[in-house]
Design a protein around this motif. Structure first.
Motif, PDB file in Angstrom:
ATOM      1  N   SER A   1       0.855  -1.186   0.000  1.00 31.39           N
ATOM      2  CA  SER A   1       0.000   0.000   0.000  1.00 31.39           C
ATOM      3  C   SER A   1       0.891   1.235   0.000  1.00 31.39           C
ATOM      4  O   SER A   1       2.100   1.155   0.248  1.00 31.39           O
ATOM      5  CB  SER A   1      -0.919   0.034   1.232  1.00 31.39           C
ATOM      6  N   TRP A   2       0.270   2.371  -0.311  1.00 30.57           N
ATOM      7  CA  TRP A   2       0.921   3.665  -0.162  1.00 30.57           C
ATOM      8  C   TRP A   2      -0.001   4.558   0.648  1.00 30.57           C
ATOM      9  O   TRP A   2      -1.158   4.740   0.305  1.00 30.57           O
ATOM     10  CB  TRP A   2       1.247   4.315  -1.498  1.00 30.57           C
ATOM     11  N   ARG A   3       0.524   5.113   1.740  1.00 30.79           N
ATOM     12  CA  ARG A   3      -0.286   5.911   2.648  1.00 30.79           C
ATOM     13  C   ARG A   3      -0.134   7.390   2.309  1.00 30.79           C
ATOM     14  O   ARG A   3       0.706   8.090   2.882  1.00 30.79           O
ATOM     15  CB  ARG A   3       0.123   5.648   4.097  1.00 30.79           C
ATOM     16  N   ASP A   4      -0.937   7.830   1.359  1.00 33.97           N
ATOM     17  CA  ASP A   4      -1.011   9.253   1.060  1.00 33.97           C
ATOM     18  C   ASP A   4      -1.502   9.991   2.297  1.00 33.97           C
ATOM     19  O   ASP A   4      -2.230   9.414   3.113  1.00 33.97           O
ATOM     20  CB  ASP A   4      -1.981   9.473  -0.105  1.00 33.97           C
ATOM     21  N   PRO A   5      -1.115  11.261   2.487  1.00 32.10           N
ATOM     22  CA  PRO A   5      -1.609  11.989   3.659  1.00 32.10           C
ATOM     23  C   PRO A   5      -3.127  12.001   3.793  1.00 32.10           C
ATOM     24  O   PRO A   5      -3.652  12.100   4.897  1.00 32.10           O
ATOM     25  CB  PRO A   5      -1.060  13.408   3.435  1.00 32.10           C
ATOM     26  N   ALA A   6      -3.856  11.895   2.683  1.00 29.84           N
ATOM     27  CA  ALA A   6      -5.317  11.952   2.748  1.00 29.84           C
ATOM     28  C   ALA A   6      -5.964  10.576   2.863  1.00 29.84           C
ATOM     29  O   ALA A   6      -7.076  10.457   3.380  1.00 29.84           O
ATOM     30  CB  ALA A   6      -5.869  12.671   1.521  1.00 29.84           C
ATOM     31  N   TYR A   7      -5.313   9.528   2.378  1.00 30.71           N
ATOM     32  CA  TYR A   7      -5.925   8.202   2.374  1.00 30.71           C
ATOM     33  C   TYR A   7      -4.848   7.165   2.092  1.00 30.71           C
ATOM     34  O   TYR A   7      -3.745   7.496   1.643  1.00 30.71           O
ATOM     35  CB  TYR A   7      -7.022   8.104   1.310  1.00 30.71           C
TER      36      TYR A   7
ATOM     37  N   PRO B   1       7.417  -4.702   1.673  1.00 34.71           N
ATOM     38  CA  PRO B   1       6.938  -3.590   2.512  1.00 34.71           C
ATOM     39  C   PRO B   1       7.757  -2.322   2.335  1.00 34.71           C
ATOM     40  O   PRO B   1       8.898  -2.355   1.854  1.00 34.71           O
ATOM     41  CB  PRO B   1       7.097  -4.141   3.938  1.00 34.71           C
ATOM     42  N   LEU B   2       7.151  -1.214   2.719  1.00 32.34           N
ATOM     43  CA  LEU B   2       7.847   0.068   2.768  1.00 32.34           C
ATOM     44  C   LEU B   2       8.100   0.451   4.212  1.00 32.34           C
ATOM     45  O   LEU B   2       7.240   0.264   5.070  1.00 32.34           O
ATOM     46  CB  LEU B   2       7.010   1.178   2.123  1.00 32.34           C
ATOM     47  N   ALA B   3       9.258   1.009   4.474  1.00 32.34           N
ATOM     48  CA  ALA B   3       9.509   1.679   5.746  1.00 32.34           C
ATOM     49  C   ALA B   3       9.165   3.158   5.587  1.00 32.34           C
ATOM     50  O   ALA B   3       9.302   3.723   4.499  1.00 32.34           O
ATOM     51  CB  ALA B   3      10.970   1.514   6.157  1.00 32.34           C
ATOM     52  N   VAL B   4       8.703   3.787   6.643  1.00 28.74           N
ATOM     53  CA  VAL B   4       8.300   5.190   6.659  1.00 28.74           C
ATOM     54  C   VAL B   4       7.266   5.452   5.554  1.00 28.74           C
ATOM     55  O   VAL B   4       7.327   6.451   4.842  1.00 28.74           O
ATOM     56  CB  VAL B   4       9.514   6.143   6.524  1.00 28.74           C
ATOM     57  N   ASN B   5       6.329   4.535   5.440  1.00 26.21           N
ATOM     58  CA  ASN B   5       5.303   4.623   4.400  1.00 26.21           C
ATOM     59  C   ASN B   5       4.506   5.917   4.569  1.00 26.21           C
ATOM     60  O   ASN B   5       4.055   6.250   5.655  1.00 26.21           O
ATOM     61  CB  ASN B   5       4.372   3.416   4.515  1.00 26.21           C
ATOM     62  N   GLY B   6       4.331   6.639   3.471  1.00 27.93           N
ATOM     63  CA  GLY B   6       3.573   7.876   3.481  1.00 27.93           C
ATOM     64  C   GLY B   6       4.428   9.123   3.477  1.00 27.93           C
ATOM     65  O   GLY B   6       3.923  10.212   3.189  1.00 27.93           O
ATOM     66  N   ASN B   7       5.719   8.987   3.765  1.00 29.33           N
ATOM     67  CA  ASN B   7       6.620  10.141   3.722  1.00 29.33           C
ATOM     68  C   ASN B   7       7.339  10.135   2.376  1.00 29.33           C
ATOM     69  O   ASN B   7       8.154   9.251   2.095  1.00 29.33           O
ATOM     70  CB  ASN B   7       7.625  10.075   4.869  1.00 29.33           C
ATOM     71  N   TYR B   8       7.024  11.111   1.541  1.00 26.59           N
ATOM     72  CA  TYR B   8       7.525  11.108   0.171  1.00 26.59           C
ATOM     73  C   TYR B   8       9.046  11.159   0.082  1.00 26.59           C
ATOM     74  O   TYR B   8       9.635  10.668  -0.882  1.00 26.59           O
ATOM     75  CB  TYR B   8       6.927  12.285  -0.615  1.00 26.59           C
TER      76      TYR B   8
ATOM     77  N   LEU C   1      15.217   9.178  -0.050  1.00 26.05           N
ATOM     78  CA  LEU C   1      15.988   8.141   0.634  1.00 26.05           C
ATOM     79  C   LEU C   1      15.883   6.814  -0.105  1.00 26.05           C
ATOM     80  O   LEU C   1      16.870   6.078  -0.197  1.00 26.05           O
ATOM     81  CB  LEU C   1      15.486   7.992   2.078  1.00 26.05           C
ATOM     82  N   ALA C   2      14.701   6.491  -0.631  1.00 26.26           N
ATOM     83  CA  ALA C   2      14.537   5.222  -1.346  1.00 26.26           C
ATOM     84  C   ALA C   2      15.507   5.116  -2.514  1.00 26.26           C
ATOM     85  O   ALA C   2      16.107   4.050  -2.748  1.00 26.26           O
ATOM     86  CB  ALA C   2      13.102   5.086  -1.851  1.00 26.26           C
ATOM     87  N   THR C   3      15.690   6.196  -3.250  1.00 26.80           N
ATOM     88  CA  THR C   3      16.569   6.180  -4.422  1.00 26.80           C
ATOM     89  C   THR C   3      18.029   6.108  -3.998  1.00 26.80           C
ATOM     90  O   THR C   3      18.828   5.372  -4.598  1.00 26.80           O
ATOM     91  CB  THR C   3      16.320   7.427  -5.280  1.00 26.80           C
ATOM     92  N   PHE C   4      18.389   6.866  -2.967  1.00 27.34           N
ATOM     93  CA  PHE C   4      19.761   6.826  -2.460  1.00 27.34           C
ATOM     94  C   PHE C   4      20.126   5.412  -2.016  1.00 27.34           C
ATOM     95  O   PHE C   4      21.174   4.874  -2.412  1.00 27.34           O
ATOM     96  CB  PHE C   4      19.909   7.809  -1.300  1.00 27.34           C
ATOM     97  N   LEU C   5      19.290   4.793  -1.176  1.00 23.00           N
ATOM     98  CA  LEU C   5      19.601   3.457  -0.665  1.00 23.00           C
ATOM     99  C   LEU C   5      19.643   2.431  -1.791  1.00 23.00           C
ATOM    100  O   LEU C   5      20.535   1.566  -1.826  1.00 23.00           O
ATOM    101  CB  LEU C   5      18.577   3.050   0.387  1.00 23.00           C
ATOM    102  N   ALA C   6      18.696   2.514  -2.723  1.00 24.58           N
ATOM    103  CA  ALA C   6      18.677   1.555  -3.824  1.00 24.58           C
ATOM    104  C   ALA C   6      19.926   1.686  -4.691  1.00 24.58           C
ATOM    105  O   ALA C   6      20.530   0.682  -5.093  1.00 24.58           O
ATOM    106  CB  ALA C   6      17.419   1.764  -4.664  1.00 24.58           C
ATOM    107  N   THR C   7      20.328   2.926  -4.985  1.00 19.89           N
ATOM    108  CA  THR C   7      21.523   3.148  -5.805  1.00 19.89           C
ATOM    109  C   THR C   7      22.768   2.654  -5.087  1.00 19.89           C
ATOM    110  O   THR C   7      23.658   2.025  -5.690  1.00 19.89           O
ATOM    111  CB  THR C   7      21.649   4.642  -6.145  1.00 19.89           C
ATOM    112  N   TRP C   8      22.845   2.931  -3.796  1.00 18.16           N
ATOM    113  CA  TRP C   8      23.988   2.480  -2.999  1.00 18.16           C
ATOM    114  C   TRP C   8      24.051   0.951  -2.937  1.00 18.16           C
ATOM    115  O   TRP C   8      25.110   0.349  -3.134  1.00 18.16           O
ATOM    116  CB  TRP C   8      23.879   3.073  -1.588  1.00 18.16           C
ATOM    117  N   GLN C   9      22.906   0.312  -2.684  1.00 11.76           N
ATOM    118  CA  GLN C   9      22.881  -1.147  -2.594  1.00 11.76           C
ATOM    119  C   GLN C   9      23.209  -1.783  -3.935  1.00 11.76           C
ATOM    120  O   GLN C   9      23.941  -2.784  -3.997  1.00 11.76           O
ATOM    121  CB  GLN C   9      21.506  -1.598  -2.093  1.00 11.76           C
ATOM    122  N   ALA C  10      22.714  -1.207  -5.017  1.00 13.98           N
ATOM    123  CA  ALA C  10      23.037  -1.737  -6.339  1.00 13.98           C
ATOM    124  C   ALA C  10      24.516  -1.588  -6.637  1.00 13.98           C
ATOM    125  O   ALA C  10      25.154  -2.507  -7.170  1.00 13.98           O
ATOM    126  CB  ALA C  10      22.204  -1.026  -7.395  1.00 13.98           C
TER     127      ALA C  10
END
Length: 373
Positions: A37-43, A61-68, A97-106
């Protein structure tokens, strides 16, 4: 060529058609990583499951879901180790952060990474986001901008790698198609679909509709913090009985909902930190042969082209005049609808997006293999 594509937006079932179209290319083995899921601030938007035709769908799963800016896929390193893709495509902004971590891990596993950017406004971010962005710029093999403007911003901000301008998602013209047969007898129906936030200009649309000297219906699909304000505004302007705010609808329903409209409007208004980045609803409406009105905000004019009417952003009088013109002229609506669909067929289909994206993957994999050798 094995490709792993990680993207939170793929919770939307309609967007998963991109995966099917990419997977039709015989040289691509596709693994898609999506959150539950993705937890938008509204729904909260839960994953809309479609059959995974030709590719593997991994729900992670996502960590810190809802924080863009701070969300990330905590299991991505394990997935990279398990699947060992030739290319990782992290379909997120380079300062996240998602892009930074993914690029670093790759990078740690010797896998070339591709990122995506919609940001079409030159903005400088404070640490740690600026640090993460610089790392991604130094490390990523390729950058994709959703528009030419987004590509220019990447280059202005210091990305020196190869870039391509490819929309994040295309539209399936067999799903988003014009209404068959004569239009049903209904009041002039105006539509909006999107987030209910001030920058989308929905309040301006209500003000313009309140000036119409004819029967009409305004159908608003979406949710957000402005919803109650818009309800109140419609009541204050005396048109509450002709305005329906229906909330968010499943992506599978959107083609029928759009075909039930005579015009779709996106009256976005620029902010100091945001301008319209694409206007996907307009593209889907155009594919359905529905006339569109957009403002001059951001990318809207370049997306619409000759397939609709463009009005100055924030100009209620101009928006009202455009609505009156289309309400009085069904032939013009049909002409604009036909032009809009041709524009989508020429630029914004799933097939266009998939072909360009797969060609990019091939170049990334080939460049990486040559360096390793």
């Amino acid at each position: 060529m094995r490709v792993m594509l990680a993207c939170k937006a793929l919770v939307v079932g309609g967007y998963q058609r991109k995966l099917e179209t990419i997977a039709r290319h015989p040289d691509v083995e596709l693994i898609a990583v999506v959150p539950p899921s993705w937890r938008d601030p509204a729904y909260e938007m839960r994953l809309e499951h479609r059959p995974a035709i030709g590719y593997e769908l991994v729900v992670s799963p996502l960590a810190v879901n809802g924080n863009y800016h701070l969300f990330f896929f905590p299991e991505l390193a394990r997935l990279l180790d398990r699947y060992r893709p030739d290319v990782l495509h992290i379909d997120e902004e380079p300062y996240n952060l998602a892009t930074f971590l993914a690029t670093w891990q790759a990078s740690r596993q010797g896998i070339p990474a591709v990122f995506f950017a919609w940001q079409n406004l030159l903005r400088r971010y404070p640490p740690p986001f600026s640090w993460m962005e610089r790392y991604v710029f130094r490390t990523a093999a390729w950058g994709i901008g959703g528009t030419e403007s987004a590509v220019r911003v990447l280059q202005q901000k210091g990305f020196r790698g190869p870039t391509s301008a490819i929309p994040q998602f295309g539209t399936d013209p067999d799903v988003f198609h014009p209404e068959e047969g004569p239009a049903p007898d209904r009041p002039f129906t105006i539509g909006f679909a999107g987030r209910l936030v001030s920058e989308k200009g929905v309040a301006l649309l209500i003000e313009a509709c309140a000036r119409l000297q004819r029967d009409f219906r305004l159908v608003i699909l979406g949710d957000g913090p402005e919803r109650s304000i818009l309800h109140l505004l419609a009541g204050e302007r005396g048109i509450a009985d002709r305005v329906r705010i229906e909330g968010s609808v499943p992506s599978a329903e959107m083609p029928d909902r759009l075909r039930a409209m005579d015009v779709v409007v996106l009256p976005s208004v620029s902010r100091s930190n945001w301008i319209e980045q694409f206007g996907r609803t307009l593209v889907e409406a155009m594919a359905c042969g529905v006339a569109v009105i957009g403002s001059t905000c951001g990318e809207i004019p370049s997306v619409v082209g000759d397939g609709g009417i463009i009005v100055p952003e924030g100009d209620v009088a101009a928006l009202h005049a455009a609505l009156e013109q289309l309400a009085a002229d069904p032939a013009l609506r049909r002409t604009l609808g036909a032009r809009g669909r041709q524009r989508v067929l020429g630029h914004f289909t799933d097939e266009h997006v998939a072909t360009a994206t797969v060609d990019l993957y091939r170049q990334v994999a080939s460049r990486h293999a040559a360096r390793v050798e």
